[in-house]
Design a protein around this motif. Structure first.
Motif, PDB file in Angstrom:
ATOM      1  N   GLY A 297      51.487  33.195  48.986  1.00  0.00           N
ATOM      2  CA  GLY A 297      51.844  33.396  47.592  1.00  0.00           C
ATOM      3  C   GLY A 297      51.837  34.872  47.249  1.00  0.00           C
ATOM      4  N   GLU A 298      52.657  35.238  46.262  1.00  0.00           N
ATOM      5  CA  GLU A 298      52.788  36.648  45.910  1.00  0.00           C
ATOM      6  C   GLU A 298      52.329  36.936  44.493  1.00  0.00           C
ATOM      7  N   ASP A 299      51.712  35.944  43.821  1.00  0.00           N
ATOM      8  CA  ASP A 299      51.193  36.187  42.478  1.00  0.00           C
ATOM      9  C   ASP A 299      49.913  35.379  42.296  1.00  0.00           C
ATOM     10  N   SER A 300      49.220  35.664  41.203  1.00  0.00           N
ATOM     11  CA  SER A 300      47.914  35.066  40.950  1.00  0.00           C
ATOM     12  C   SER A 300      47.990  33.543  40.854  1.00  0.00           C
ATOM     13  N   ASP A 301      48.908  33.031  40.069  1.00  0.00           N
ATOM     14  CA  ASP A 301      48.985  31.583  39.854  1.00  0.00           C
ATOM     15  C   ASP A 301      49.252  30.835  41.156  1.00  0.00           C
TER      16      ASP A 301
ATOM     17  N   ARG B 136      38.066  33.059  33.984  1.00  0.00           N
ATOM     18  CA  ARG B 136      39.457  32.849  34.382  1.00  0.00           C
ATOM     19  C   ARG B 136      40.369  33.974  33.891  1.00  0.00           C
ATOM     20  N   ILE B 137      40.096  34.487  32.674  1.00  0.00           N
ATOM     21  CA  ILE B 137      40.945  35.540  32.104  1.00  0.00           C
ATOM     22  C   ILE B 137      40.850  36.807  32.943  1.00  0.00           C
ATOM     23  N   LEU B 138      39.619  37.243  33.205  1.00  0.00           N
ATOM     24  CA  LEU B 138      39.431  38.462  33.991  1.00  0.00           C
ATOM     25  C   LEU B 138      39.852  38.264  35.438  1.00  0.00           C
ATOM     26  N   LEU B 139      39.687  37.050  35.952  1.00  0.00           N
ATOM     27  CA  LEU B 139      40.060  36.778  37.334  1.00  0.00           C
ATOM     28  C   LEU B 139      41.539  37.055  37.569  1.00  0.00           C
ATOM     29  N   ALA B 140      42.390  36.633  36.636  1.00  0.00           N
ATOM     30  CA  ALA B 140      43.833  36.849  36.802  1.00  0.00           C
ATOM     31  C   ALA B 140      44.146  38.334  36.938  1.00  0.00           C
ATOM     32  N   ASP B 141      43.477  39.151  36.120  1.00  0.00           N
ATOM     33  CA  ASP B 141      43.683  40.599  36.208  1.00  0.00           C
ATOM     34  C   ASP B 141      43.172  41.143  37.537  1.00  0.00           C
ATOM     35  N   ARG B 142      42.022  40.643  37.980  1.00  0.00           N
ATOM     36  CA  ARG B 142      41.464  41.101  39.250  1.00  0.00           C
ATOM     37  C   ARG B 142      42.375  40.727  40.427  1.00  0.00           C
ATOM     38  N   VAL B 143      42.988  39.549  40.365  1.00  0.00           N
ATOM     39  CA  VAL B 143      43.896  39.147  41.445  1.00  0.00           C
ATOM     40  C   VAL B 143      45.073  40.105  41.532  1.00  0.00           C
ATOM     41  N   GLU B 144      45.645  40.465  40.369  1.00  0.00           N
ATOM     42  CA  GLU B 144      46.783  41.382  40.369  1.00  0.00           C
ATOM     43  C   GLU B 144      46.372  42.744  40.922  1.00  0.00           C
ATOM     44  N   GLN B 145      45.188  43.211  40.558  1.00  0.00           N
ATOM     45  CA  GLN B 145      44.697  44.482  41.102  1.00  0.00           C
ATOM     46  C   GLN B 145      44.501  44.391  42.612  1.00  0.00           C
ATOM     47  N   ALA B 146      43.948  43.264  43.057  1.00  0.00           N
ATOM     48  CA  ALA B 146      43.705  43.082  44.491  1.00  0.00           C
ATOM     49  C   ALA B 146      45.023  43.006  45.263  1.00  0.00           C
ATOM     50  N   ILE B 147      46.034  42.391  44.665  1.00  0.00           N
ATOM     51  CA  ILE B 147      47.355  42.329  45.305  1.00  0.00           C
ATOM     52  C   ILE B 147      47.927  43.732  45.457  1.00  0.00           C
ATOM     53  N   ALA B 148      47.813  44.535  44.394  1.00  0.00           N
ATOM     54  CA  ALA B 148      48.309  45.920  44.456  1.00  0.00           C
ATOM     55  C   ALA B 148      47.576  46.709  45.531  1.00  0.00           C
ATOM     56  N   ARG B 149      46.266  46.493  45.642  1.00  0.00           N
ATOM     57  CA  ARG B 149      45.481  47.194  46.669  1.00  0.00           C
ATOM     58  C   ARG B 149      45.905  46.745  48.067  1.00  0.00           C
TER      59      ARG B 149
END
Length: 722
Positions: free
Chosen positions: A413-417, A291-304
């Motif tokens: 949605g525009e963020d991970s949560d 879950r911890i790494l997933l949140a970071d990956r979601v933000e990276q994927a959003i930026a991409r």
């Protein structure tokens, strides 16, 4: 009084000058910090003359050294140095050369001093050979030199025996010095071997060559680097992690001379840190991101997704019936099931995607780089198919389904949560709708997904039950004589009505149905062409389309050859049409397939010429026979000068390259006349005929094979089909 004679005054001045010179010389000799001397070349170096500096130098007065009966310079010279000094002086005198000897003396008080003696052998007033020279105390310089040598020896000892690597390099990246520890660290037999092998540190040593430039920039700005960590290559090609501490050595003007510093192997520490990070960021059972790494990956994927303008799909997965298996077979079997599902999910995704496990039987997929919802749907279908494959647990075969909930960025949605929450909501909707399915958070996407799934199922049924039709659009020459036909798949569903090829062909390619669909079309088209050619005096060519995905499959040439043999149709009567998409892949593979088709005897056509970016280079590189001008270069040709100029250039190019030029989308006489006048070879479009059924082509051929007046007048409202 008269002036004295000039001669007398000059003599007086000369006499005075001589007296002054003697006094000055005497004063100079006796006040020098050292001892001037003349001595005999005897066994005891007996002094004939010494200056007053002898007292400070030796503790003996001039009288003791000159008039003493028993004291000679040999006695004052240190016993361990006497033979060396005598040999050095006598050799120089024998050659008539000056000498300089550094040695020790023992003073009157017993003190040991280092002196340097410089002199030469000369003839005295009686013609006897004597020594004249000067001796001075160099004890302080010698002590300083000795201290320096001792320091260098200590440094050399440290350098040679240190447990960590020590180096000196040029600013450009070449080794000046390296100690044995550094050689061992990098896997070389000696420092010399290391320095000979590595003449470009940035390119040969660092795994990332940019590290050397970063090292140099830090040196330039700060004059040093501290704990500079890098991954480097050893001599055998293996890798290790190092930490460097170094500084710049500069000259008196501040110019950088070289870098020097130390190197430590931190591979073990890095492995330990990476293991800690892995444990903190990854699921211990499956090795997937947690879950911890997933949140970071979601933000990276959003930026991409923002950067590329593509969709991002966040897919929440919950396994169906996992609790039953876990409770009945035990946690061991449950763990094996989770690991198997994790491996299958990883198999379903691409390099830009992420598979994560939140805990229990909950997984999350991040699906990046999708430019339309249909490709997301195709991937979700593959995920369900993979999960649904049987799995062996405790010697028994089990089937597990999954419920998938999908949230799309940016719509849902525009963020991970927010995306995870909405995907979770959609997952529960999938469970409520019957499980082993997926649901989008957005109602419209669910409608599109349902419609697409229904069309996919209907298409599969239509292919299996031979419900697709094949229509044929004639191609004519400049006299409107039919010289060939193009086979086109058509589908009329009893419930949905006519379905555009743009829709069902795309679905067929994404679901793997394109192969059986194409086979069905080719089989019908080849059979029809065989029948027409039996009745026609002139050969009639049949053109068939191959999708890029099917064209690049390994056995496509053999497959077409088998269908031709089955239909007993000569390959020379077949045109294989390929879109430019084919040529954008592996050019070597494409050339090989094209050559195999040419060897088979079919003709090759590039469809939709003029819609891509590299068509001209394709004409040069690939063995094509026909180019089909896209309808976009025909529409407006009769009243838009730029369109006409492009079409004219394309036709001229085709003629120059000895290609057959076919114009698509000809819809009015003005277009036909313009293209015919420019030398276009063949024509296809609504002006001549829309796609018709097999029996209608038969009737046209039986009527002479010449197409009559325009079937569609300009401005009639008809639009060309795909």
């Amino acid at each position: 009084m008269s002036a004295p004679p000039v001669r007398t005054r000059r003599l007086s001045l000369l006499s005075t000058g001589e007296l002054d010179r003697a006094r000055v010389l005497d004063t100079l000799i006796n006040n020098l910090d050292g001892m001037a001397y003349r001595c005999l070349l005897d066994a005891n170096w007996r002094m004939i003359f010494v200056s007053q500096g002898c007292l400070a130098l030796t503790g003996y007065s001039a009288d003791e050294l000159v008039h003493g009966e028993t004291l000679g310079w040999e006695d004052i010279t240190h016993p361990l140095d006497r033979a060396r000094v005598r040999g050095q002086i006598e050799s120089a005198v024998a050659l008539g050369q000056r000498f300089a000897a550094e040695y020790r003396i023992r003073t009157e008080s017993g003190q040991i001093k280092w002196v340097i003696e410089r002199g030469i052998g000369v003839l005295d007033e009686q013609g006897e050979l004597v020594l004249e020279g000067f001796i001075e105390d160099v004890s302080s310089q010698h002590a300083l030199l000795q201290a320096r040598q001792q320091a260098e020896e200590r440094y050399r000892s440290i350098f040679e025996h240190a447990s960590e690597g020590i180096f000196q390099t040029t600013v450009e990246g070449r080794y000046l010095a390296a100690n044995p520890a550094l050689a061992r660290l990098y896997g070389y037999p000696s420092p010399e071997a290391l320095m000979c092998s590595l003449d470009d540190i940035g390119r040969q040593l660092y795994v990332k060559s940019s590290q050397r430039e970063r090292f140099r920039q830090l040196m330039e700005v700060h004059g040093e680097v501290l704990n500079f960590e890098s991954e480097v290559y050893r001599a055998d090609g293996t890798r290790l992690w190092i930490s460097e501490n170094a500084h710049v050595v500069r000259d008196a003007e501040g110019r950088a001379l070289y870098y020097e510093g130390t190197v430590q192997d931190i591979s073990e520490r890095r492995r330990y840190q990476e293991e800690l990070e892995r444990q903190a960021n990854h699921d211990m059972l499956t090795g997937l991101p947690n879950r911890i790494l997933l949140a970071d990956r979601v933000e990276q994927a959003i930026a991409r997704a923002d950067r590329l303008g593509y969709y991002l799909a966040v897919v929440f997965i919950d396994l169906d019936n996992f609790k039953f298996i876990n409770d009945s077979l035990g946690h061991g079997a449950g763990d094996e099931l989770l690991k198997a599902i994790a491996a299958r999910l990883q198999h379903c995704v691409r390099g830009t995607d992420t598979v994560a496990r939140l805990g229990g039987d909950e997984f999350v997929l991040l699906l990046s780089d999708h430019f339309r919802a249909s490709t997301v749907i195709s991937q979700l279908r593959r995920v369900l198919s993979e999960i649904g494959q049987p799995v062996m647990l405790s010697g028994r075969e089990f089937h597990v389904g999954a419920s998938l909930g999908v949230a799309m960025y940016p719509a849902d949605g525009e963020d991970s949560d927010t995306l995870l929450k909405h995907a979770d909501t959609a997952m529960y909707a999938a469970k409520n709708s019957g499980r082993n399915t997926f649901q989008f958070f957005t109602r419209e996407l669910n409608r599109v997904a349902d419609e697409r799934l229904n069309i996919e199922a209907a298409l599969r049924h239509a292919i299996e039950h031979d419900e697709l039709e094949v229509h044929y659009q004639p191609k004519a020459d400049h006299r409107r004589r039919i010289v060939g036909v193009e086979a086109l798949a058509r589908w009329i569903h009893p419930e949905y009505g006519p379905i555009s090829p743009d829709r069902f062909i795309t679905i067929a390619e994404e679901t793997g149905l394109i192969a059986p669909l194409t086979t069905a079309v080719l089989r019908r088209a080849f059979a029809a062409a065989r029948g027409w050619n039996r009745q026609s005096a002139a050969p009639l060519r049949i053109a068939v389309n191959l999708s890029a995905r099917l064209f690049l499959s390994g056995d496509i040439v053999a497959h077409v050859a088998g269908l031709l043999q089955e239909a007993q149709l000569p390959p020379a009567l077949v045109e294989i049409e390929i879109t430019e998409t084919v040529f954008m892949g592996d050019s070597d593979a494409v050339v090989g397939i094209l050559r195999d088709f040419k060897a088979l005897g079919v003709q090759l056509a590039m469809d939709d010429f003029g819609t891509g970016y590299s068509s001209l280079s394709y004409l040069r590189r690939f063995p094509l026979d026909i180019i089909k001008i896209d309808r976009s270069l025909v529409t407006g040709i009769e009243h838009e000068e730029e369109v006409a100029m492009i079409a004219r250039a394309v036709i001229s190019l085709g003629q120059s390259l000895r290609k057959t030029v076919v114009a698509e989308g000809v819809e009015n006489p003005a277009q036909f006349d313009f293209l015919r006048f420019q030398g276009c070879h063949e024509f296809q479009g609504y002006l001549l005929s829309r796609p018709v059924r097999e029996h209608e082509i038969t009737e046209l051929l039986q009527a002479g094979g010449v197409l009559a007046a325009p079937a569609v007048r300009p401005g009639s409202g008809f639009a060309p089909l795909a």
